[in-house]
Design a protein around this motif. Structure first.
Motif, PDB file in Angstrom:
ATOM      1  N   ALA A  45      18.676  45.318  38.905  1.00 37.12           N
ATOM      2  CA  ALA A  45      18.105  44.015  39.228  1.00 37.12           C
ATOM      3  C   ALA A  45      18.423  43.709  40.676  1.00 37.12           C
ATOM      4  N   GLY A  93      16.624  38.258  38.310  1.00 29.63           N
ATOM      5  CA  GLY A  93      16.413  39.537  37.649  1.00 29.63           C
ATOM      6  C   GLY A  93      17.557  39.893  36.710  1.00 29.63           C
ATOM      7  N   ASN A 123      17.200  37.773  33.524  1.00 31.49           N
ATOM      8  CA  ASN A 123      16.092  38.291  32.710  1.00 31.49           C
ATOM      9  C   ASN A 123      16.511  39.553  31.976  1.00 31.49           C
ATOM     10  N   ALA A 124      17.239  40.431  32.665  1.00 31.07           N
ATOM     11  CA  ALA A 124      17.701  41.663  32.028  1.00 31.07           C
ATOM     12  C   ALA A 124      18.665  41.358  30.885  1.00 31.07           C
TER      13      ALA A 124
END
Length: 244
Positions: free
Chosen positions: A34, A39, A42-43
């Motif tokens: 990320a 990011g 979200n991961a």
């Protein structure tokens, strides 16, 4: 190291994170990357990770803030990366909940060793499930609450009984018997399966929500029944066995 170990690398420099991910992959580490805090979050919503390698200097939300959030909500181990070698910076990172700290530039082989070391320490200190006493008495105390498994009852301060539905009771029992451990929905289903009423994946969320309204001072900001985003739930409490 097992190929089941999942690592999240968060760094805004593509020329660092991509080669690093490739290098770690040679050691049978399953790596996701990320570029920033968005990011990373979200991961974490999509997958569970065993460890996060997190750069301190990120655009937007910085690595120290993200590290603190991970420590408070997920307890996933974190190794911080930074270009700053000052002792105060390393101390700040450790105080935010980091498990280790590396200064750029670093030798990738050392990072692999640090990852192995952190995961090894984690396995050694992983809390064991709370086993019931040999005489069959099963009363657990956590915070200001007492769960009597034999009577299938929950008591608050002053011995006040709190009414629980059958599914709520079974779910709370599973969490109490595995304190401070993140339990996925699938694991929770396994622990409470075979009882008198069917429980489905998403119904776990509803039962947790109901339990929070009964156990938490503020169910919107739970301190006891915590969410591990993208992974499951944990009971954040020291659980003690009580005599009858």
């Amino acid at each position: 190291m097992s190929d089941s170990v999942r690592i999240l690398v968060v760094d805004d420099h593509e020329d660092i994170r991509e080669p690093l991910a490739s290098y770690l992959g040679r050691y049978n580490l399953d790596v996701t990357v990320a570029a920033d805090g968005i990011g990373m979050r979200n991961a974490l919503e999509r997958s569970r990770f065993d460890l996060i390698v997190l750069d301190v200097m990120l655009p937007g939300e910085d690595g120290l803030s993200l590290c603190r959030w991970v420590h408070e909500h997920l307890r996933t181990p974190v190794i911080l990366l930074t270009a700053m070698a000052d002792t105060a910076d390393r101390v700040a990172g450790l105080e935010m909940g980091a498990d280790d700290y590396m200064v750029k530039p670093f030798e990738p082989r050392e990072l692999v060793a640090r990852i192995r070391g952190v995961l090894r320490r984690l396995r050694m200190t992983q809390p064991e499930p709370v086993a019931p006493p040999q005489d069959g008495v099963r009363r657990y105390g956590f915070g200001r609450w007492v769960l009597d498994v034999g009577r299938r009852e929950l008591y608050g301060e002053g011995g006040r009984a709190v009414q629980l539905g059958a599914a709520e009771f079974r779910l709370l029992q599973a969490l109490v018997e595995h304190p401070n451990m993140v339990l996925s929905r699938e694991r929770l289903l396994d622990l409470i399966r075979g009882s008198d009423a069917p429980v489905f994946d998403r119904s776990i969320d509803s039962q947790v929500s109901r339990l929070r309204k009964k156990l938490e001072d503020d169910s919107r900001h739970p301190q006891l029944l915590r969410t591990a985003w993208g992974d499951g739930y944990l009971l954040s409490a020291d659980v003690r066995l009580l005599q009858a």
